[in-house]
Design an enzyme around this catalytic site. Structure first.
Site, PDB file in Angstrom:
ATOM      1  N   CYS A 102     -26.874   1.813 -18.476  1.00  0.00           N
ATOM      2  CA  CYS A 102     -28.141   1.316 -17.868  1.00  0.00           C
ATOM      3  C   CYS A 102     -28.432  -0.293 -17.946  1.00  0.00           C
ATOM      4  O   CYS A 102     -29.134  -0.522 -17.168  1.00  0.00           O
ATOM      5  CB  CYS A 102     -29.285   2.159 -18.621  1.00  0.00           C
ATOM      6  N   GLU A 445     -32.301   0.470 -32.089  1.00  0.00           N
ATOM      7  CA  GLU A 445     -32.426   0.072 -30.524  1.00  0.00           C
ATOM      8  C   GLU A 445     -33.900   0.281 -30.118  1.00  0.00           C
ATOM      9  O   GLU A 445     -34.339  -0.334 -29.323  1.00  0.00           O
ATOM     10  CB  GLU A 445     -31.492   0.752 -29.893  1.00  0.00           C
TER      11      GLU A 445
HETATM   12 FE1  SF4 Z   1     -29.257   3.461 -21.324  1.00  0.00          FE
HETATM   13 FE2  SF4 Z   1     -30.829   3.857 -23.308  1.00  0.00          FE
HETATM   14 FE3  SF4 Z   1     -28.346   3.010 -24.074  1.00  0.00          FE
HETATM   15 FE4  SF4 Z   1     -30.270   1.194 -22.887  1.00  0.00          FE
HETATM   16  S1  SF4 Z   1     -30.454   2.523 -24.904  1.00  0.00           S
HETATM   17  S2  SF4 Z   1     -28.162   1.692 -22.079  1.00  0.00           S
HETATM   18  S3  SF4 Z   1     -31.363   2.549 -21.501  1.00  0.00           S
HETATM   19  S4  SF4 Z   1     -28.901   4.857 -22.815  1.00  0.00           S
HETATM   20 FE    FE Z   2     -30.594  -0.904 -24.790  1.00  0.00          FE
END
Ligand code: SF4
Ligand code: FE
Length: 481
Positions: A102, A445
């Site tokens: 993403c 995260e």
């Molecule tokens: Fe995708 Fe969520 Fe990973 Fe960001 S944290 S890259 S939005 S899956």
């Molecule tokens: Fe992220």
């Protein structure tokens, strides 16, 4: 569109400098610690060929009309922003980790409108360059790493005030055919699984720091780029050869420190070069798209956490206790609230000058701000329901041991009829999500990804119209002035 197998093979052609545990990896994709992360991102390719999810995972390109993987698409309506969230939720449910694709997607959507507005202001040709790059990404169905976060050194100093000027990525030389850059980007999600890196500035930039106001794309195997992967909690369990203790044997994520040492970027791949007045806009729009994303992916992980809570309650024989049921309902409430935020900021999206839709900025920031809290509470409830065995469970090797294994099997059994191994497997999955490898994606995260909590509060404060709200109060209170 590539199949998942074609995707993995396409990465094998890249010759990159990747380090993990003090070793340069000859073939990073075969490393047991990296493989689960490649499997997770490969799921974005698999869904594009899955009859059940094809409509969600693919879409006609706004550039060519040809069906493409949605992860390379520019959102053409608020409804498509909603579909993004739905796709991310499904992928979160199927992998229970960060599926990594993403960030580059959000970077491309942000760059589309920002390069257009930049060209309008300065008569430059960044938008044409960006669209040409995007055409290649769509045609070849590539993964792009979105590289925003600089290492930043002393946070109280601006880029050019740092003792070492390379602590923010910057231009060190300019040639007829391109520019040369030096610096490093940290926390790079899915970098080893990416074909391209899209670089953006990390924050608003002032005139004296114009050399740091840059955006561009380079292939991940460009000379001068070194990747040093971060290690994860419990990562070595993937090297032990078992299938239970890793928690989630099939899927994972990864992040890396990416160092650019005098990397050459041809002009046709440069999307911003010293236009410092537009750096803040790019950061803001990228952050808004990525803050929206969390209202999808983290909700999918929440679904797995809720399922795990309900199942472990069954295995433990506590599923009929009213307080356990109430806690699981609370988990659902929190998770669906987050989803509502993701849907809301998408539904309220508006078209930019290029026709690409941008999410509602304040609602996207509220989505991410809630993400800094709700997954933590969901996990707290999950740990509560799971019980202490979550942290005292013997190893898989002991469970498989010919003498002590049967004793473990007898004494760590929960409800009759449920194999002890099922309980082991589920507790390890929960451990993986709460403080193992997947906790990176679901916990830390959720706090720091797409900007730490204070960044959202700043954006909310900057976006809200307090004067209009004061007028509402004055009107009702009968205050004339
Ligand atoms: Fe995708 Fe969520 Fe990973 Fe960001 S944290 S890259 S939005 S899956
Ligand atoms: Fe992220």
């Amino acid at each position: 569109m590539k199949t998942s197998e074609e995707y993995v093979n396409s990465l094998r052609n890249l010759k990159r400098d990747v380090y993990l545990f003090g070793e340069k990896l000859e073939d990073p994709l075969d490393h047991p610690i990296i493989k689960p992360s490649t499997n997770a991102i490969a799921m974005t390719y698999e869904l594009a060929h899955d009859s059940q999810f094809r409509n969600l995972a693919t879409v006609p390109s706004s550039l060519t009309g040809i069906p493409i993987n949605r992860f390379t698409h520019l959102h053409q309506s608020a409804a498509e922003l909603v579909e993004k969230i739905k796709l991310q939720r499904v992928l979160g449910q199927k992998t229970a980790v960060c599926f990594q694709r993403c960030v580059g997607w959000d970077a491309m959507n942000a760059l589309d409108s920002v390069t257009y507005e930049l060209d309008e202001a300065y008569g430059t040709e960044y938008h044409k360059r960006f669209r040409s790059f995007l055409g290649t990404v769509q045609e070849k169905d590539l993964v792009c790493d979105g590289a925003m976060t600089d290492v930043k050194g002393d946070r109280s100093l601006s880029p050019s005030q740092q003792a070492d000027p390379d602590l923010y990525l910057h231009i060190v030389d300019e040639r007829k055919d391109g520019m040369v850059v030096r610096g490093a980007k940290v926390h790079q999600t899915g970098i080893v699984n990416s074909h391209e890196i899209i670089v953006m500035p990390t924050a608003s930039i002032r005139e004296e720091d114009a050399d740091y106001a840059i955006s561009f794309a380079v292939p991940t195997d460009t000379p001068g780029i070194t990747v040093i992967l971060g290690r994860q909690s419990c990562d070595l369990r993937l090297m032990e050869g078992g299938v239970i203790d890793p928690g989630n044997i099939r899927f994972g994520g990864h992040e890396g420190l990416v160092i650019f040492e005098d990397v050459f970027v041809p002009w046709e791949r440069v999307f911003m070069c010293r236009e410092y007045a537009f750096a803040g806009m790019l950061v803001e729009r990228f952050a808004a798209y990525h803050r929206q994303s969390y209202g999808g992916c983290k909700v999918g992980l929440g679904d797995v956490a809720i399922g795990a809570a309900a199942l472990i309650a069954e295995y433990n024989g506590t599923d009929r206790a009213s307080h356990i049921r109430d806690k699981i309902v609370e988990m659902v409430h929190l998770n669906e609230t987050l989803y509502s935020c993701g849907l809301a900021c998408s539904s309220e999206g508006k078209a930019t000058g290029t026709g690409t839709y941008l999410v509602d900025i304040i609602l996207a920031n509220v989505t991410k701000h809630n993400t800094t809290r709700f997954p933590y509470e969901i996990l707290r409830l999950l740990e509560d329901i799971a019980g202490g065995l979550l942290v005292t469970l013997p190893s898989e090797k002991d469970f498989r041991h010919p003498e002590i294994g049967p004793k473990i099997d007898k004494y760590l059994k929960g409800k009759a009829g449920v194999p002890t191994e099922n309980r082991f497997r589920l507790l390890r999955l929960i451990e993986n999500m709460t403080f193992g490898r997947a906790a990176i994606g679901y916990r830390a995260e959720s706090m720091h990804g797409a900007g730490s909590p204070q960044a959202q509060r700043i954006m909310i404060a900057r976006t809200v119209d307090f004067e209009a709200k004061k007028e509402l109060a004055k009107n009702l209170a009968g205050i004339a002035l």
